[in-house]
Design a protein around this motif. Structure first.
Motif, PDB file in Angstrom:
ATOM      1  N   MET A  49       0.752  -1.105   0.187  1.00  0.00           N
ATOM      2  CA  MET A  49       0.022  -0.172  -0.016  1.00  0.00           C
ATOM      3  C   MET A  49       0.799   1.146   0.036  1.00  0.00           C
ATOM      4  N   HIS A  50       0.520   2.269  -0.761  1.00  0.00           N
ATOM      5  CA  HIS A  50       1.408   3.253  -1.049  1.00  0.00           C
ATOM      6  C   HIS A  50       0.621   4.574  -1.334  1.00  0.00           C
ATOM      7  N   LEU A  51       1.163   5.696  -1.251  1.00  0.00           N
ATOM      8  CA  LEU A  51       0.891   6.928  -1.704  1.00  0.00           C
ATOM      9  C   LEU A  51       1.886   7.712  -2.225  1.00  0.00           C
ATOM     10  N   ILE A  52       1.913   8.488  -3.424  1.00  0.00           N
ATOM     11  CA  ILE A  52       2.861   8.916  -3.762  1.00  0.00           C
ATOM     12  C   ILE A  52       2.472  10.504  -4.238  1.00  0.00           C
ATOM     13  N   ILE A  53       3.130  11.216  -3.691  1.00  0.00           N
ATOM     14  CA  ILE A  53       2.890  12.903  -3.720  1.00  0.00           C
ATOM     15  C   ILE A  53       4.135  13.501  -4.571  1.00  0.00           C
ATOM     16  N   ARG A  54       3.418  14.110  -5.878  1.00  0.00           N
ATOM     17  CA  ARG A  54       4.429  14.571  -6.765  1.00  0.00           C
ATOM     18  C   ARG A  54       3.889  16.096  -7.021  1.00  0.00           C
ATOM     19  N   ALA A  55       4.962  17.083  -6.548  1.00  0.00           N
ATOM     20  CA  ALA A  55       4.538  18.725  -6.957  1.00  0.00           C
ATOM     21  C   ALA A  55       5.577  19.162  -7.988  1.00  0.00           C
ATOM     22  N   THR A  56       4.918  19.827  -9.036  1.00  0.00           N
ATOM     23  CA  THR A  56       5.792  20.129  -9.893  1.00  0.00           C
ATOM     24  C   THR A  56       5.711  21.670 -10.195  1.00  0.00           C
ATOM     25  N   GLY A  57       6.394  22.593 -10.847  1.00  0.00           N
ATOM     26  CA  GLY A  57       6.203  24.124 -11.138  1.00  0.00           C
ATOM     27  C   GLY A  57       6.474  25.063  -9.683  1.00  0.00           C
ATOM     28  N   ALA A  58       5.926  25.995  -9.768  1.00  0.00           N
ATOM     29  CA  ALA A  58       6.028  26.941  -8.708  1.00  0.00           C
ATOM     30  C   ALA A  58       5.925  26.264  -7.217  1.00  0.00           C
ATOM     31  N   GLY A  59       6.664  26.465  -6.462  1.00  0.00           N
ATOM     32  CA  GLY A  59       6.634  26.063  -4.993  1.00  0.00           C
ATOM     33  C   GLY A  59       6.690  24.422  -4.977  1.00  0.00           C
ATOM     34  N   ALA A  60       7.283  23.714  -5.810  1.00  0.00           N
ATOM     35  CA  ALA A  60       7.266  22.207  -5.744  1.00  0.00           C
ATOM     36  C   ALA A  60       8.263  21.963  -4.594  1.00  0.00           C
ATOM     37  N   GLU A  94       0.826  22.592  -7.935  1.00  0.00           N
ATOM     38  CA  GLU A  94       0.496  21.391  -9.188  1.00  0.00           C
ATOM     39  C   GLU A  94       0.677  20.274  -8.607  1.00  0.00           C
ATOM     40  N   LEU A  95      -0.229  19.332  -8.242  1.00  0.00           N
ATOM     41  CA  LEU A  95       0.000  18.114  -7.454  1.00  0.00           C
ATOM     42  C   LEU A  95      -0.183  16.907  -8.562  1.00  0.00           C
ATOM     43  N   ALA A  96       0.445  15.665  -8.453  1.00  0.00           N
ATOM     44  CA  ALA A  96      -0.052  14.287  -8.879  1.00  0.00           C
ATOM     45  C   ALA A  96       0.045  13.400  -7.672  1.00  0.00           C
ATOM     46  N   LEU A  97      -1.237  12.855  -7.525  1.00  0.00           N
ATOM     47  CA  LEU A  97      -1.530  12.109  -6.197  1.00  0.00           C
ATOM     48  C   LEU A  97      -1.552  10.517  -6.838  1.00  0.00           C
ATOM     49  N   SER A  98      -1.050   9.735  -6.491  1.00  0.00           N
ATOM     50  CA  SER A  98      -1.136   8.181  -6.985  1.00  0.00           C
ATOM     51  C   SER A  98      -0.912   7.303  -5.608  1.00  0.00           C
ATOM     52  N   PHE A  99      -2.193   6.455  -5.613  1.00  0.00           N
ATOM     53  CA  PHE A  99      -2.080   5.539  -4.498  1.00  0.00           C
ATOM     54  C   PHE A  99      -2.899   4.326  -4.802  1.00  0.00           C
ATOM     55  N   GLY A 100      -2.695   3.143  -4.059  1.00  0.00           N
ATOM     56  CA  GLY A 100      -3.405   2.088  -4.202  1.00  0.00           C
ATOM     57  C   GLY A 100      -2.599   0.846  -3.717  1.00  0.00           C
ATOM     58  N   PRO A 101      -2.859  -0.485  -4.110  1.00  0.00           N
ATOM     59  CA  PRO A 101      -4.294  -0.745  -4.700  1.00  0.00           C
ATOM     60  C   PRO A 101      -5.610  -0.509  -3.595  1.00  0.00           C
TER      61      PRO A 101
END
Length: 481
Positions: free
Chosen positions: A1-12, A116-123
């Motif tokens: 089980m995991h959660l990935i938090i990715r920030a891009t751009g200004a303030g990353a 600007e966030l990209a969140l990925s989690f699962g399963p």
């Protein structure tokens, strides 16, 4: 089980400061019998990515459960692997700074800055259809994509698998994004491993502040996180009070119908559209089966397959003419509760005490052969369709009961409950059939074996959708082939 938090751009680059974690160090702690690790796979002013990975101790998951040593089903579950309410509990301490919006003073102003966030989690194991999952997050402004694993099956199960990986993209503050996940992940899973107390109501109120009140799927979210009518009403009262305090005007949001929890060996039933029924559908099923058995010419010996905690078997114990009831159940924990129930029947005049039997529909038991009545009450929908043929072949071809009674949910009626087309009433249901599919299934077996079938309905009927439960009574002809 995991959660990935990715920030891009200004303030990353502020992501690590908001999480209060040094991107150059591995965070490795044990929280509530689980190992929680956080590693930064990217750390720059343009791109920062944190991976949160949790490994529970499978033995600790069942420790402290007084019934665990009695029930093999504790080993047959997905709690060790899926991103659920357990996962949120494990990572809450690690993400406490970000959840509460209290980083070091130099970075406090970034708490309210969208990234600007990209969140990925699962399963995630969810009985919700894909489009409902997409609506839950899409309504919050995220781009949503769902993925299933690469495993190949010999039959078409992959597209129906409840296990999915969820990827979200959008502009949101980190605090709000995490709070949304801490509400919606348990809602997706529809499983709570702990008691729902006043603290849980307050947590949903705090984490849902500013977005849950306006969410179009708010009723569904509350139903699956708070579960009980009392807790939901408490939340509504708190929300209404805050609304009035903020000058939003009097009046609370409308009451939300609650999906009843399922007891072991039983099936959860949706409430009525207007108000909760005075008599539970489960009780109506037992009454209908008992009445049907009482009208049979031959009813001395009964086999109750999938008897759970023995409620139906206990109900049948007082039917005149019944001399023997065998309550067959694979779960030891459910059987222990059934034995306690059966013990209370000892010494009652005109009552036969059911005999608990450890068994399964997938293992033939010679002692169950040739009984007067065999019952599958809300059982077949818990069996994979491709395995159901084997079960029915065994029942009709080897057990050969004089009468077989089968009840199962009527999928057509789910519309009356306001459910989506793909939605099912219980997370363990492998399928649900409408009236046409059930009738065709019954006809198939009466064509293959010397039985006739009569189909009836149980519960409050609808002219358009039939009854919530459908029941088939198979009666064997004079001669077995």
């Amino acid at each position: 089980m995991h959660l990935i938090i990715r920030a891009t751009g200004a303030g990353a680059g502020m992501l690590s400061h908001l999480l209060a974690k040094n991107p150059n160090n591995l965070y490795d702690r044990t929280e509530k019998e689980a190992r929680v690790r956080i590693v930064f796979t990217a750390s720059s002013e343009e791109v920062t990515e944190a991976v949160i990975y949790v490994t529970p101790d499978p033995v600790e998951l069942v420790k402290g459960d007084s019934q665990a040593h009695n029930d093999i089903t504790q080993y047959i579950n997905d709690r060790e692997f899926v991103t659920s309410s357990l996962f949120c509990t494990y990572i809450r301490a690690a993400l406490g700074t970000a959840l509460n919006g209290k980083p070091k003073e130099a970075y406090v102003h970034w708490v309210k800055e969208p990234l600007e966030l990209a969140l990925s989690f699962g399963p995630v194991a969810s009985n919700l259809p894909d489009h409902t999952v997409e609506e839950l997050f899409g309504a919050l402004g995220y781009e949503v994509s769902l993925e299933r694993g690469d495993a190949e099956y010999t039959f078409a199960l992959k597209a129906r698998s409840s296990a999915r990986y969820i990827r979200l993209k959008g502009k949101q503050t980190l605090q709000t994004a995490l709070q949304q996940l801490f509400v919606l992940i348990p809602a997706l899973d529809d499983y709570k491993h702990y008691y729902i107390s006043d603290d849980e109501v307050d947590k949903i109120r705090r984490y849902g502040a500013g977005w849950l009140e306006q969410h179009p799927q708010r009723a569904l979210i509350l139903k699956r996180t708070l579960r009980f009518g009392g807790a939901i009403r408490q939340y509504e009262e708190m929300a209404a009070k805050e609304l009035r305090t903020a000058g939003g005007g009097p009046g609370a949001p409308a009451d939300i119908p609650v999906l009843e929890e399922s007891a072991p060996g039983g099936s959860a039933e949706p409430p009525g559209v207007q108000e909760a029924p005075k008599v539970r559908l489960n009780d109506l099923r037992y009454e209908a089966i008992a009445r049907t058995v009482g009208e049979l010419d031959e009813r001395a010996s009964i086999v109750d397959f999938g008897s759970g905690e023995g409620k139906l078997s206990a109900r049948l114990s007082s039917v005149p003419g019944v001399r023997e009831i065998r309550a067959v159940e694979p779960s030891a924990a459910s059987q222990l509760r059934a034995m306690e129930r059966f013990a209370k029947l000892e010494g009652r005049t005109g009552t036969v005490v059911p005999e608990p039997v450890t068994g399964s529909l997938f293992y033939f038991d010679e002692s169950l052969r040739g009984r007067d009545v065999m019952i599958l009450c809300e059982v077949i929908e818990h069996i994979d369709e491709h395995r159901l043929d084997r079960v029915m072949d065994t029942i009709f071809g080897q057990y050969g009961p004089k009468t077989l009674i089968v009840t199962t949910p009527n999928k057509d009626y789910n519309t009356v409950y306001g459910m989506e087309q793909e939605e099912i009433r219980h997370g363990d249901h492998r399928f649900e059939w409408g009236r046409e599919a059930f009738s065709a299934w019954c006809s198939r077996w009466t064509g293959a074996f010397p039985y006739a079938a009569e189909i009836t309905g149980i519960g409050e009927g609808s002219a358009e959708y039939g009854y919530p439960t459908q029941m088939a009574v198979f009666t064997r002809g004079e001669q077995l082939q």
